[in-house]
Write a protein that holds these residues in place. Structure first.
Motif, short mmCIF file in Angstrom:
data_model
loop_
_atom_site.label_atom_id
_atom_site.label_comp_id
_atom_site.label_asym_id
_atom_site.label_seq_id
_atom_site.Cartn_x
_atom_site.Cartn_y
_atom_site.Cartn_z
N LEU A 67 0.83 -1.20 0.00
CA LEU A 67 0.00 0.00 0.00
C LEU A 67 0.87 1.25 0.00
O LEU A 67 1.86 1.32 0.74
N VAL A 68 0.48 2.24 -0.79
CA VAL A 68 1.20 3.51 -0.86
C VAL A 68 0.20 4.65 -0.81
O VAL A 68 -0.65 4.77 -1.70
N GLU A 69 0.31 5.48 0.22
CA GLU A 69 -0.58 6.63 0.36
C GLU A 69 -0.01 7.86 -0.34
O GLU A 69 1.22 7.99 -0.48
N SER A 70 -0.89 8.75 -0.73
CA SER A 70 -0.48 10.04 -1.29
C SER A 70 -1.58 11.05 -1.07
O SER A 70 -2.70 10.68 -0.71
N GLY A 71 -1.25 12.31 -1.32
CA GLY A 71 -2.25 13.36 -1.23
C GLY A 71 -2.23 14.20 0.02
O GLY A 71 -3.01 15.16 0.14
N GLY A 72 -1.35 13.89 0.94
CA GLY A 72 -1.27 14.69 2.16
C GLY A 72 -0.70 16.07 1.87
O GLY A 72 -0.19 16.35 0.79
N GLY A 73 -0.80 16.94 2.87
CA GLY A 73 -0.27 18.28 2.72
C GLY A 73 -0.77 19.21 3.79
O GLY A 73 -1.33 18.77 4.80
N LEU A 74 -0.57 20.50 3.55
CA LEU A 74 -0.99 21.54 4.48
C LEU A 74 -2.27 22.18 3.95
O LEU A 74 -2.34 22.57 2.79
N VAL A 75 -3.26 22.29 4.83
CA VAL A 75 -4.54 22.87 4.41
C VAL A 75 -5.10 23.69 5.57
O VAL A 75 -4.83 23.40 6.73
N GLN A 76 -5.86 24.70 5.24
CA GLN A 76 -6.48 25.52 6.29
C GLN A 76 -7.74 24.85 6.83
O GLN A 76 -8.43 24.11 6.11
N ALA A 77 -8.01 25.12 8.07
CA ALA A 77 -9.21 24.59 8.70
C ALA A 77 -10.44 24.99 7.90
O ALA A 77 -10.54 26.12 7.41
N GLY A 78 -11.36 24.04 7.77
CA GLY A 78 -12.57 24.26 7.01
C GLY A 78 -12.50 23.81 5.57
O GLY A 78 -13.54 23.66 4.92
N ASN A 79 -11.29 23.60 5.10
CA ASN A 79 -11.11 23.16 3.72
C ASN A 79 -11.12 21.65 3.61
O ASN A 79 -11.34 20.93 4.58
N SER A 80 -10.87 21.17 2.38
CA SER A 80 -10.96 19.74 2.10
C SER A 80 -9.64 19.21 1.54
O SER A 80 -8.81 19.97 1.03
N LEU A 81 -9.49 17.91 1.64
CA LEU A 81 -8.31 17.22 1.11
C LEU A 81 -8.72 15.80 0.79
O LEU A 81 -9.55 15.21 1.51
N ARG A 82 -8.14 15.24 -0.26
CA ARG A 82 -8.41 13.84 -0.59
C ARG A 82 -7.11 13.06 -0.60
O ARG A 82 -6.16 13.40 -1.32
N LEU A 83 -7.11 12.00 0.17
CA LEU A 83 -5.97 11.09 0.19
C LEU A 83 -6.26 9.89 -0.69
O LEU A 83 -7.41 9.47 -0.83
N SER A 84 -5.20 9.35 -1.26
CA SER A 84 -5.32 8.14 -2.08
C SER A 84 -4.43 7.05 -1.50
O SER A 84 -3.39 7.35 -0.89
N CYS A 85 -4.82 5.83 -1.74
CA CYS A 85 -4.03 4.68 -1.31
C CYS A 85 -4.02 3.69 -2.47
O CYS A 85 -5.06 3.12 -2.80
N ALA A 86 -2.86 3.53 -3.06
CA ALA A 86 -2.71 2.61 -4.18
C ALA A 86 -2.25 1.26 -3.67
O ALA A 86 -1.29 1.16 -2.92
N ALA A 87 -2.96 0.23 -4.09
CA ALA A 87 -2.65 -1.12 -3.64
C ALA A 87 -2.06 -1.93 -4.79
O ALA A 87 -2.37 -1.70 -5.96
N SER A 88 -1.22 -2.86 -4.45
CA SER A 88 -0.69 -3.78 -5.44
C SER A 88 -0.84 -5.19 -4.90
O SER A 88 -0.84 -5.41 -3.70
N GLY A 89 -0.96 -6.13 -5.81
CA GLY A 89 -1.18 -7.50 -5.40
C GLY A 89 -2.51 -8.00 -5.90
O GLY A 89 -3.50 -7.26 -5.90
#
Length: 123
Positions: free
Chosen positions: A4-26
């Motif tokens: 599993l490999v996550e991506s999409g993290g970062g710095l965001v202001q309160a009240g805003n949105s963010l989407r994380l992804s998790c790519a799987a192999s196998g």
């Protein structure tokens, strides 16, 4: 186990949105219930939510229910964590994980883990 490999993290202001992804192999990744956990500095890793193998059902911790949504695209072997109305207390390293047991919130039941992605929410 799956990789599993996550991506999409970062710095965001309160009240805003963010989407994380998790790519799987196998080959067996679509047979895993997929969960998201998070760990803030000095705190234990806590359950955020999880989604069934087909994506038809999901469940969440009370702290994120109504703000976070998990989805998955098995054809792309990817799981997502959509985070809306982010709060400062959502700041943590977010991990995706896989388990054969649907319904569990206990991290000990998850046998596959990603390396984590940092989410920082500023006020």
């Amino acid at each position: 186990q799956v990789q599993l490999v996550e991506s999409g993290g970062g710095l965001v202001q309160a009240g805003n949105s963010l989407r994380l992804s998790c790519a799987a192999s196998g080959r067996t990744s679509s047979t895993y219930t997929m969960g998201w956990f998070r760990q803030a500095p000095g705190k234990e890793r806590e359950f955020v939510g999880a989604i069934s193998t087909t994506g038809g059902t999901s469940y969440y911790s009370d702290s994120v229910k109504g703000r976070f949504t998990i989805s998955r695209e098995n054809a792309k072997m990817t799981v997502y964590l959509q985070m809306n109305s982010l709060k400062v207390e959502d700041t943590a390293v977010y991990y995706c994980a896989g388990t054969r047991s649907y319904g569990t919130r206990w991290r000990g039941n998850y046998d596959s883990w990603g390396q984590g992605t940092q989410v920082t929410v500023s006020s």
